[in-house]
Design a protein around this motif. Structure first.
Motif, PDB file in Angstrom:
ATOM      1  N   GLU A 259       0.827  -1.209   0.000  1.00 52.85           N
ATOM      2  CA  GLU A 259       0.000   0.000   0.000  1.00 52.85           C
ATOM      3  C   GLU A 259       0.861   1.259   0.000  1.00 52.85           C
ATOM      4  O   GLU A 259       0.501   2.267  -0.621  1.00 52.85           O
ATOM      5  CB  GLU A 259      -0.938  -0.023   1.193  1.00 52.85           C
ATOM      6  CG  GLU A 259      -2.019  -1.101   1.064  1.00 52.85           C
ATOM      7  CD  GLU A 259      -2.929  -1.186   2.275  1.00 52.85           C
ATOM      8  OE1 GLU A 259      -2.614  -0.535   3.304  1.00 52.85           O
ATOM      9  OE2 GLU A 259      -3.964  -1.884   2.202  1.00 52.85           O
ATOM     10  N   SER A 284      -6.987  -6.375   0.537  1.00 50.31           N
ATOM     11  CA  SER A 284      -7.055  -5.261   1.479  1.00 50.31           C
ATOM     12  C   SER A 284      -8.430  -5.240   2.134  1.00 50.31           C
ATOM     13  O   SER A 284      -9.453  -5.317   1.453  1.00 50.31           O
ATOM     14  CB  SER A 284      -6.792  -3.934   0.757  1.00 50.31           C
ATOM     15  OG  SER A 284      -5.488  -3.913   0.214  1.00 50.31           O
ATOM     16  N   PRO A 286     -10.902  -3.074   4.697  1.00 49.87           N
ATOM     17  CA  PRO A 286     -11.093  -1.817   5.415  1.00 49.87           C
ATOM     18  C   PRO A 286     -11.575  -2.048   6.838  1.00 49.87           C
ATOM     19  O   PRO A 286     -12.085  -3.115   7.179  1.00 49.87           O
ATOM     20  CB  PRO A 286     -12.165  -1.098   4.570  1.00 49.87           C
ATOM     21  CG  PRO A 286     -12.942  -2.211   3.937  1.00 49.87           C
ATOM     22  CD  PRO A 286     -11.939  -3.312   3.673  1.00 49.87           C
ATOM     23  N   ASP A 347     -18.736  -7.879   1.259  1.00 48.63           N
ATOM     24  CA  ASP A 347     -17.455  -8.019   0.584  1.00 48.63           C
ATOM     25  C   ASP A 347     -16.393  -7.397   1.481  1.00 48.63           C
ATOM     26  O   ASP A 347     -16.408  -6.189   1.728  1.00 48.63           O
ATOM     27  CB  ASP A 347     -17.497  -7.325  -0.777  1.00 48.63           C
ATOM     28  CG  ASP A 347     -16.276  -7.623  -1.633  1.00 48.63           C
ATOM     29  OD1 ASP A 347     -15.166  -7.637  -1.080  1.00 48.63           O
ATOM     30  OD2 ASP A 347     -16.427  -7.828  -2.847  1.00 48.63           O
ATOM     31  N   ARG A 349     -13.410  -6.656   1.048  1.00 51.70           N
ATOM     32  CA  ARG A 349     -12.448  -5.749   0.440  1.00 51.70           C
ATOM     33  C   ARG A 349     -12.890  -4.302   0.526  1.00 51.70           C
ATOM     34  O   ARG A 349     -12.072  -3.397   0.725  1.00 51.70           O
ATOM     35  CB  ARG A 349     -12.210  -6.119  -1.026  1.00 51.70           C
ATOM     36  CG  ARG A 349     -11.588  -7.486  -1.249  1.00 51.70           C
ATOM     37  CD  ARG A 349     -11.644  -7.883  -2.705  1.00 51.70           C
ATOM     38  NE  ARG A 349     -13.027  -7.932  -3.189  1.00 51.70           N
ATOM     39  CZ  ARG A 349     -13.355  -8.200  -4.446  1.00 51.70           C
ATOM     40  NH1 ARG A 349     -12.412  -8.409  -5.343  1.00 51.70           N
ATOM     41  NH2 ARG A 349     -14.620  -8.251  -4.807  1.00 51.70           N
ATOM     42  N   ASP A 350     -14.192  -4.068   0.349  1.00 55.96           N
ATOM     43  CA  ASP A 350     -14.649  -2.679   0.270  1.00 55.96           C
ATOM     44  C   ASP A 350     -15.929  -2.405   1.051  1.00 55.96           C
ATOM     45  O   ASP A 350     -16.456  -1.294   1.014  1.00 55.96           O
ATOM     46  CB  ASP A 350     -14.852  -2.271  -1.195  1.00 55.96           C
ATOM     47  CG  ASP A 350     -15.785  -3.231  -1.948  1.00 55.96           C
ATOM     48  OD1 ASP A 350     -16.548  -3.971  -1.284  1.00 55.96           O
ATOM     49  OD2 ASP A 350     -15.740  -3.234  -3.194  1.00 55.96           O
ATOM     50  N   ARG A 352     -18.963  -3.607   0.571  1.00 54.49           N
ATOM     51  CA  ARG A 352     -20.223  -3.663  -0.175  1.00 54.49           C
ATOM     52  C   ARG A 352     -21.129  -4.753   0.393  1.00 54.49           C
ATOM     53  O   ARG A 352     -20.683  -5.856   0.667  1.00 54.49           O
ATOM     54  CB  ARG A 352     -19.967  -3.924  -1.661  1.00 54.49           C
ATOM     55  CG  ARG A 352     -19.468  -2.718  -2.431  1.00 54.49           C
ATOM     56  CD  ARG A 352     -19.244  -3.090  -3.876  1.00 54.49           C
ATOM     57  NE  ARG A 352     -18.216  -4.118  -3.992  1.00 54.49           N
ATOM     58  CZ  ARG A 352     -18.135  -4.986  -4.994  1.00 54.49           C
ATOM     59  NH1 ARG A 352     -19.060  -4.973  -5.947  1.00 54.49           N
ATOM     60  NH2 ARG A 352     -17.161  -5.876  -5.042  1.00 54.49           N
TER      61      ARG A 352
END
Length: 376
Positions: A259, A284, A286, A347, A349-350, A352
């Motif tokens: 990153e 990644s 969050p 999800d 990763r993000d 969602r």
């Protein structure tokens, strides 16, 4: 074995590498690299396709009656080459270098317990972390055209050196790779906690002695998290490789390191002029994702397990003794997509959220939120 049985089942009694629904490979040798890492040499059976340096393979191993899949970078040369640069008849061997991770079921098995003659299952090769040229960054800087012998920079940490050693071995041997990639102007910056834990140190140094255009920088970060002075920022990279802004770069290693490199190439203040290629071993994730306990039900298997909302559906399925199709385990290859029957998933990763019945979700990066039923 009772009759009737698939014809392939009888054939595999004689030839364990005979082609079935997957590609099987026999373990030829296990060579220690460090106290926590080993190179596993495999002989793939029918159906295995040649790889490009830098690609990975999904390896399936049966442990206590459950098949587990993990992805590992291929460290061997493309078929038909040997390290001294001379072509030879293809022996069809493949190597992966595995580093143990804490509580890693597959990595510990491959490093400590697997033996020559054992059979594993392969899916691949896959991945675009290769020497093929990438697009230049859109930072407003001048973008020089890609030219033969383009300047290259590899930034790696820990086992992140594994896809890169495959590329360097190919360049050193004269194997056919990207036509404009050579060792005429290459810098490798490799991070490892200590000398004893650093992979391929002697080989990299020997390669640099053979190739005047290759410079290898070994960085020792010490145990635990690197200290602040080891942060990979523009100033430190200026010291390690002053012309980094004008080099096409590849980065692979721990998430904070990758990153940090991404932020350097994406920031308009740094005026990088060439492409950055990134390979991650984990997605990644969050902060602040919902974590709700519930029951995760695999409808086709008729199995239900408790879920705490922190683990992926794929991990939960494998722990329950199931073997759903999976590949990269990072949400890239989309081999693990299955329909959601009911409930809500996130999800990782993000963040969602998906709750539409029938929606297709990637179970390698998706976690259940409360009670969930999924078509596995």
């Amino acid at each position: 074995m009772s009759w009737p049985a698939p014809s392939g089942a009888y054939r595999r009694l004689v030839d364990p590498l005979a082609r079935g629904v997957d590609v099987r490979a026999e373990v030829v040798s296990v060579t220690p690299e460090t106290t926590r890492a080993a190179t596993v040499t495999l002989r793939p059976g029918a159906g295995w396709l040649p790889h490009r340096p830098g690609q990975w393979v999904s390896v399936g191993v049966d442990i206590d009656g459950v098949r587990h899949h993990r992805c590992y970078s291929i460290t061997s040369l493309p078929h038909g080459h040997r390290p001294d640069g001379h072509r030879r008849a293809d022996r069809g061997l493949l190597t992966i270098t595995v580093q143990q991770v804490p509580d890693g079921i597959v990595s510990n098995h491959l490093v400590q317990r697997i033996r020559p003659g054992d059979v594993v299952h392969l899916d691949g090769p896959e991945g675009d972390f290769t020497l093929d040229p990438g697009p230049a960054p859109t930072t407003g800087a001048d973008h020089p055209p890609t030219a033969p012998g383009r300047p290259l920079l590899f930034i790696t940490g820990g086992s992140g050196i594994t896809p890169v050693i495959g590329m360097l071995r190919a360049l050193d041997s004269g194997a056919d790779t990207a036509p404009d990639a050579t060792l005429d102007d290459v810098v490798v910056v490799h991070h490892a906690p200590t000398d004893r834990e650093s992979l391929f140190t002697d080989e990299l140094d020997a390669m640099a002695r053979r190739n005047r255009g290759l410079r290898v920088v070994h960085v020792r970060t010490g145990a635990g998290a690197p200290p602040p002075e080891m942060e990979l920022n523009a100033g430190r990279l200026d010291d390690l490789c002053p012309d980094w802004r004008d080099r096409e770069a590849w980065a692979c290693g721990p998430r904070p390191m990758v990153e940090a490199v991404e932020s350097l190439w994406s920031g308009p203040d740094h005026a990088t002029t060439r492409a950055l290629h990134v390979e991650r071993f984990t997605p990644s994730i969050p902060d602040g994702l919902p974590e709700v306990e519930g029951t995760l039900t695999f409808r086709a298997a008729g199995v239900s397990v408790p879920s705490d909302g922190t683990r992926t559906v794929l991990d939960a399925a494998e722990d329950a003794g199931l073997s759903p199709l999976a590949g990269c385990r990072m949400g890239v290859c989309r081999r693990c997509v299955v329909p959601l029957h009911s409930g809500t998933v996130v999800d990782r990763r993000d963040g969602r959220i998906e709750c539409e019945p029938g929606a297709h979700v990637q179970i390698c990066v998706t976690a259940a939120v409360g009670d969930v039923e999924i078509e596995i």
